[in-house]
Design a protein around this motif. Structure first.
Motif, mmCIF file in Angstrom:
data_model
loop_
_atom_site.group_PDB
_atom_site.id
_atom_site.type_symbol
_atom_site.label_atom_id
_atom_site.label_comp_id
_atom_site.label_asym_id
_atom_site.label_seq_id
_atom_site.Cartn_x
_atom_site.Cartn_y
_atom_site.Cartn_z
ATOM 1 N N LYS A 113 0.832 -1.205 0.000
ATOM 2 C CA LYS A 113 0.000 0.000 0.000
ATOM 3 C C LYS A 113 0.866 1.253 0.000
ATOM 4 N N ALA A 114 1.944 1.210 0.827
ATOM 5 C CA ALA A 114 2.853 2.363 0.873
ATOM 6 C C ALA A 114 3.511 2.591 -0.483
ATOM 7 N N LEU A 115 3.909 1.484 -1.134
ATOM 8 C CA LEU A 115 4.517 1.615 -2.464
ATOM 9 C C LEU A 115 3.525 2.202 -3.467
ATOM 10 N N ALA A 116 2.261 1.738 -3.360
ATOM 11 C CA ALA A 116 1.242 2.270 -4.255
ATOM 12 C C ALA A 116 1.049 3.771 -4.037
ATOM 13 N N GLU A 117 1.063 4.176 -2.763
ATOM 14 C CA GLU A 117 0.931 5.610 -2.473
ATOM 15 C C GLU A 117 2.108 6.399 -3.015
ATOM 16 N N LEU A 118 3.298 5.830 -2.890
ATOM 17 C CA LEU A 118 4.486 6.499 -3.435
ATOM 18 C C LEU A 118 4.396 6.614 -4.954
ATOM 19 N N ASN A 119 3.886 5.550 -5.589
ATOM 20 C CA ASN A 119 3.722 5.594 -7.047
ATOM 21 C C ASN A 119 2.720 6.679 -7.456
ATOM 22 N N ASN A 120 1.645 6.788 -6.651
ATOM 23 C CA ASN A 120 0.665 7.841 -6.948
ATOM 24 C C ASN A 120 1.291 9.227 -6.795
ATOM 25 N N GLU A 121 2.101 9.382 -5.747
ATOM 26 C CA GLU A 121 2.774 10.671 -5.549
ATOM 27 C C GLU A 121 3.713 10.964 -6.714
ATOM 28 N N GLU A 122 4.395 9.903 -7.168
ATOM 29 C CA GLU A 122 5.331 10.094 -8.281
ATOM 30 C C GLU A 122 4.574 10.514 -9.547
ATOM 31 N N ARG A 123 3.412 9.878 -9.783
ATOM 32 C CA ARG A 123 2.620 10.250 -10.964
ATOM 33 C C ARG A 123 2.130 11.701 -10.864
ATOM 34 N N GLU A 124 1.723 12.093 -9.649
ATOM 35 C CA GLU A 124 1.283 13.479 -9.479
ATOM 36 C C GLU A 124 2.424 14.456 -9.724
ATOM 37 N N LEU A 125 3.620 14.090 -9.254
ATOM 38 C CA LEU A 125 4.782 14.946 -9.492
ATOM 39 C C LEU A 125 5.116 15.024 -10.983
ATOM 40 N N ASP A 126 5.009 13.883 -11.661
ATOM 41 C CA ASP A 126 5.258 13.887 -13.104
ATOM 42 C C ASP A 126 4.288 14.825 -13.822
ATOM 43 N N LYS A 127 3.011 14.788 -13.387
ATOM 44 C CA LYS A 127 2.013 15.665 -13.999
ATOM 45 C C LYS A 127 2.362 17.127 -13.736
ATOM 46 N N LYS A 128 2.769 17.423 -12.483
ATOM 47 C CA LYS A 128 3.156 18.791 -12.172
ATOM 48 C C LYS A 128 4.357 19.241 -12.995
ATOM 49 N N ILE A 129 5.288 18.294 -13.193
ATOM 50 C CA ILE A 129 6.464 18.621 -14.005
ATOM 51 C C ILE A 129 6.057 18.956 -15.430
ATOM 52 N N ARG A 130 5.158 18.129 -15.983
ATOM 53 C CA ARG A 130 4.697 18.391 -17.354
ATOM 54 C C ARG A 130 3.973 19.731 -17.436
ATOM 55 N N ASP A 131 3.123 19.994 -16.430
ATOM 56 C CA ASP A 131 2.428 21.288 -16.423
ATOM 57 C C ASP A 131 3.419 22.437 -16.311
ATOM 58 N N PHE A 132 4.433 22.232 -15.480
ATOM 59 C CA PHE A 132 5.436 23.272 -15.316
ATOM 60 C C PHE A 132 6.213 23.480 -16.610
ATOM 61 N N GLU A 133 6.518 22.372 -17.301
ATOM 62 C CA GLU A 133 7.234 22.490 -18.575
ATOM 63 C C GLU A 133 6.397 23.256 -19.602
ATOM 64 N N LYS A 134 5.079 22.973 -19.595
ATOM 65 C CA LYS A 134 4.204 23.722 -20.508
ATOM 66 C C LYS A 134 4.196 25.200 -20.148
ATOM 67 N N LEU A 135 4.084 25.470 -18.834
ATOM 68 C CA LEU A 135 4.099 26.856 -18.391
ATOM 69 C C LEU A 135 5.419 27.518 -18.739
ATOM 70 N N GLU A 136 6.500 26.754 -18.549
ATOM 71 C CA GLU A 136 7.820 27.293 -18.875
ATOM 72 C C GLU A 136 7.913 27.618 -20.369
ATOM 73 N N GLN A 137 7.377 26.704 -21.196
ATOM 74 C CA GLN A 137 7.408 26.943 -22.634
ATOM 75 C C GLN A 137 6.586 28.172 -23.013
ATOM 76 N N GLN A 138 5.432 28.303 -22.364
ATOM 77 C CA GLN A 138 4.601 29.473 -22.639
ATOM 78 C C GLN A 138 5.316 30.766 -22.228
ATOM 79 N N LEU A 139 5.957 30.704 -21.046
ATOM 80 C CA LEU A 139 6.682 31.876 -20.594
ATOM 81 C C LEU A 139 7.840 32.218 -21.528
#
Length: 239
Positions: free
Chosen positions: A49-75
């Motif tokens: 369960k802990a590993l699954a939660e860590l994987n979910n956190e990692e996926r959320e971070l990946d999404k934030k990174i992608r959003d940040f990259e898009k924002l960075e590109q727009q900027l």
């Protein structure tokens, strides 16, 4: 010769009397092993369960990174457009440079945060793996050594009570009374000895538990505690 034969017959009779106790001990050990197996399964589920939660956190971070990259590109696109359209005003140029520096600083900070999360994930995975290996090794040791300790040390194990504490009870420690029992009680959740009979010196118990925490060898814990209890029992009898 007749005396030897008589002694052998008495030994056989004593052994026959001990058979029900040995059978009872084996049943208790089997029950204890089942409890350990249940604990292993429960802990494995917790770790998964802990590993699954860590994987979910990692996926959320990946999404934030992608959003940040898009924002960075727009900027960057906006900055590029501003540069192309800028006039000769030095103030405008300075403002754009400030924005660019802020963007670089934010990017660096976010990368540091990502690195910290990666380190934490790696650390947690290592801890889970080490704990799983320790539990597996403990079960193997118990499977292999319990019967030997029953036979050689007159040991029996009792479980239950508060916090699933485990009692390790020994006889064959007093040469004048082989039926005399000594024991210690282990809290497996906190790796702590909560009771001994006879009472042991706190420093000796602390030393044994420190060694146990370092090597996690349950058979060494049995051996060392039995030795200390035997010495204490002998000293108490002669004091």
């Amino acid at each position: 010769m007749a005396g030897s034969k008589h002694g052998l017959e008495e030994s056989i009779e004593e052994f026959e009397k001990l058979k029900p106790q040995m059978d009872s001990l084996r049943v208790k050990v089997q029950e204890h092993l089942k409890n350990i197996q249940s604990t292993l399964i429960s802990k494995r589920a917790t770790y998964e369960k802990a590993l699954a939660e860590l994987n979910n956190e990692e996926r959320e971070l990946d999404k934030k990174i992608r959003d940040f990259e898009k924002l960075e590109q727009q900027l960057r696109q906006e900055i590029s457009k501003e540069i192309q359209d800028r006039d000769n005003s030095s103030m405008k140029v300075k403002e754009m440079k400030v924005q660019e520096e802020q963007l670089i600083e934010q990017t660096s900070k976010f990368q540091l945060d990502i690195d910290k999360v990666d380190e934490e994930i790696e650390k947690r995975l290592k801890e889970v793996t080490e704990e799983r290996n320790t539990l597996t090794n403990q079960r193997t040791i118990i499977d292999d050594r319990t019967f030997q300790y029953e036979e050689l040390l007159g040991m029996r194990i009792e479980t239950g009570g508060e916090n699933n504490q485990i009692s390790f009870i020994f006889n064959n420690v007093d040469p004048d009374d082989f039926e005399r029992e000594v024991y210690f009680v282990l809290d497996p959740n906190q790796y702590r000895i909560v009771e001994t009979s006879p009472k042991l010196d706190e420093a000796a118990v602390t030393r044994i538990m420190d060694e146990f925490r370092s090597h996690k060898g349950i058979s060494y814990l049995w051996r060392d505690m039995r030795k200390e209890l035997a010495v204490a029992a002998t000293n108490a009898k002669h004091s």
